[in-house]
Scaffold this active site. Structure first.
Site, mmCIF file in Angstrom:
data_model
loop_
_atom_site.group_PDB
_atom_site.id
_atom_site.type_symbol
_atom_site.label_atom_id
_atom_site.label_comp_id
_atom_site.label_asym_id
_atom_site.label_seq_id
_atom_site.Cartn_x
_atom_site.Cartn_y
_atom_site.Cartn_z
ATOM 1 N N ASP A 1 0.847 -1.192 0.000
ATOM 2 C CA ASP A 1 0.000 0.000 0.000
ATOM 3 C C ASP A 1 0.887 1.248 0.000
ATOM 4 O O ASP A 1 1.814 1.336 -0.798
ATOM 5 C CB ASP A 1 -0.969 -0.040 1.195
ATOM 6 C CG ASP A 1 -2.100 0.963 1.086
ATOM 7 O OD1 ASP A 1 -3.123 0.647 0.473
ATOM 8 O OD2 ASP A 1 -1.952 2.088 1.613
ATOM 9 N N TYR B 1 -2.692 11.255 1.239
ATOM 10 C CA TYR B 1 -3.256 11.205 -0.107
ATOM 11 C C TYR B 1 -3.199 12.587 -0.761
ATOM 12 O O TYR B 1 -2.954 12.700 -1.966
ATOM 13 C CB TYR B 1 -4.705 10.709 -0.048
ATOM 14 C CG TYR B 1 -4.835 9.225 0.200
ATOM 15 C CD1 TYR B 1 -5.034 8.335 -0.850
ATOM 16 C CD2 TYR B 1 -4.768 8.705 1.495
ATOM 17 C CE1 TYR B 1 -5.164 6.976 -0.630
ATOM 18 C CE2 TYR B 1 -4.897 7.341 1.728
ATOM 19 C CZ TYR B 1 -5.088 6.492 0.665
ATOM 20 O OH TYR B 1 -5.201 5.135 0.890
ATOM 21 N N HIS C 1 -4.606 -7.795 0.094
ATOM 22 C CA HIS C 1 -3.947 -6.499 0.179
ATOM 23 C C HIS C 1 -3.108 -6.369 1.441
ATOM 24 O O HIS C 1 -2.050 -5.745 1.428
ATOM 25 C CB HIS C 1 -5.000 -5.401 0.121
ATOM 26 C CG HIS C 1 -4.431 -4.020 0.057
ATOM 27 N ND1 HIS C 1 -3.730 -3.555 -1.036
ATOM 28 C CD2 HIS C 1 -4.436 -2.998 0.957
ATOM 29 C CE1 HIS C 1 -3.348 -2.305 -0.824
ATOM 30 N NE2 HIS C 1 -3.746 -1.951 0.378
#
Length: 400
Positions: free
Chosen positions: A188, A326, A378
């Site tokens: 990630d 982000y 994930h």
């Protein structure tokens, strides 16, 4: 929430760290969970509208009555934890040295909505491989930091803490710990940070491992994001990867919101269940798994695994500070970044996309390991720690 550190005059000192959450904060959390203002039930029989009400309510019931944060706190405090200031920001990290002096140092980085907790299950297998059926020569010294704005690391109060700056901070952390040669791993955000370490290529860095490789050719990535046609002659595995990525780009609303308006997400800092649902809805395969867990069918993760992590975000009030990563990011999530060091890649079947070998070979001129696994998703280190540990040992063996 409070935590204790052993004070030091020098900002660059490495200070021991212990977690101590006041009981009043845990009681306040339970009160907020009980006071949740629930939405109506979804109007579809599946998860196409998001986290289903039954999953949310099962999670809340367990969280309010059965989840024990003290167990998680004790597990963390049983490991050597530290704080050190780098570039003006406190960085929290776990540092577990193998009993084997010549073990290979490894820095492992989590992502969102993860934390250091997702890497705890690999501590034993990697630092003490003999006890877990592996060779003594495969031992690692482990450094597991909390990404800035996440967990117990400091929250940036100014702009500029993107993944490239974190990558430089990690190189400084490893130097500060005295490591003159080491490897790095991430998934990630951890994958992006680790790849940028590979782009920056500090002299001590021998190579990296990724379980979410940035291997998508740039022209493919541009076509997927713009909706333009893909090349007509793609092999089957590349076309399948494109289909997976197209699905991700269509269902990545959480990332778009955090990338554009993180401060607007105040509700995540105000509602525990709101925070939980936002974190659960990261990707379809992970949500499927977690929904099964709260329906009474644990596989890979347990209810406590999931709630330990969400509780960590709640107690540290890092919903918004973690979201800002982000907003800070200027790099492609999945496309090639120009890594120059040796790279090992592990492809798990339930990852956001399964990187084809052909893409990995193009993206990483020094590809030293590529393997497709038969299970895992994930959060691979969290879900499948044995398989993940085997991949780390194999992937880095040639760099020892």
């Amino acid at each position: 929430m409070s935590a204790t550190t052993e004070e030091s005059a020098a900002a660059s000192a490495i200070r021991p760290f212990t977690i101590e959450v006041p009981e009043a904060e845990l009681e306040a959390l339970r009160v907020r969970i009980a006071a949740t203002h629930w939405p109506d039930k979804e109007t579809v029989p599946d998860q196409s509208q998001g986290v289903q009400l039954a999953t949310s309510q099962a999670l809340a019931r367990y969280w309010a009555t059965d989840h024990d944060w003290r167990r998680c706190e004790a597990k963390l405090n049983a490991l050597p934890q530290f704080i050190t200031e780098i570039d003006g920001l406190d960085i929290h990290f776990i540092h577990v040295r193998s009993e084997r002096d010549d073990a290979l140092p490894l820095i492992v980085t989590h992502g969102w909505p993860g934390s250091v907790l997702e890497n705890l299950k690999i501590v034993g297998p990697l630092t003490d491989p003999v006890a877990h059926g592996a060779s003594e020569s495969d031992a690692f010294h482990l450094v597991i930091p909390s990404v800035p704005g996440h967990g117990f690391s400091g929250k940036p109060t100014t702009t500029g803490w993107g993944p490239d700056r974190i990558a430089r901070a990690w190189a400084e952390l490893m130097r500060r710990l005295g490591y003159t040669r080491y490897v790095a791993q991430g998934g990630d955000w951890g994958a992006i940070i680790t790849e940028l370490m590979g782009v920056q290529a500090p002299p001590e860095l021998l190579g990296i491992h990724s379980n979410m490789p940035g291997a998508v050719p740039p022209h493919i990535d541009r076509a997927l994001q713009s909706g333009n046609p893909l090349p007509s002659d793609l092999p089957d595995d590349e076309r399948r990867a494109c289909e997976q990525l197209a699905f991700v780009y269509q269902h990545i609303a959480y990332a778009l919101m955090m990338g554009d308006r993180p401060q607007t997400l105040t509700g995540l800092a105000d509602s525990p269940v709101g925070l939980a649902d936002f974190m659960l809805d990261h990707d379809a395969r992970s949500l499927d798994l977690i929904s099964r867990v709260f329906a009474g069918h644990p596989e890979g993760l347990t209810r406590d695994d999931v709630l330990d992590n969400i509780t960590l975000y709640w107690l540290t009030n890092t919903a918004i500070s973690s979201a800002r990563l982000y907003w800070e990011n200027k790099y492609p999530l999945f496309a090639v970044k120009g890594v120059s060091v040796p790279v090992a890649v592990s492809v798990f079947p339930d990852e956001l996309y399964q990187a084809p070998r052909s893409w990995a070979e193009q993206a990483y001129p020094k590809l030293i390991h590529y393997n497709k696994l038969d299970r895992g998703g994930h959060f691979a280190a969290w879900e499948q720690p044995q398989l993940f540990s085997e991949e780390i040992r194999t992937g880095f063996r040639s760099l020892r």
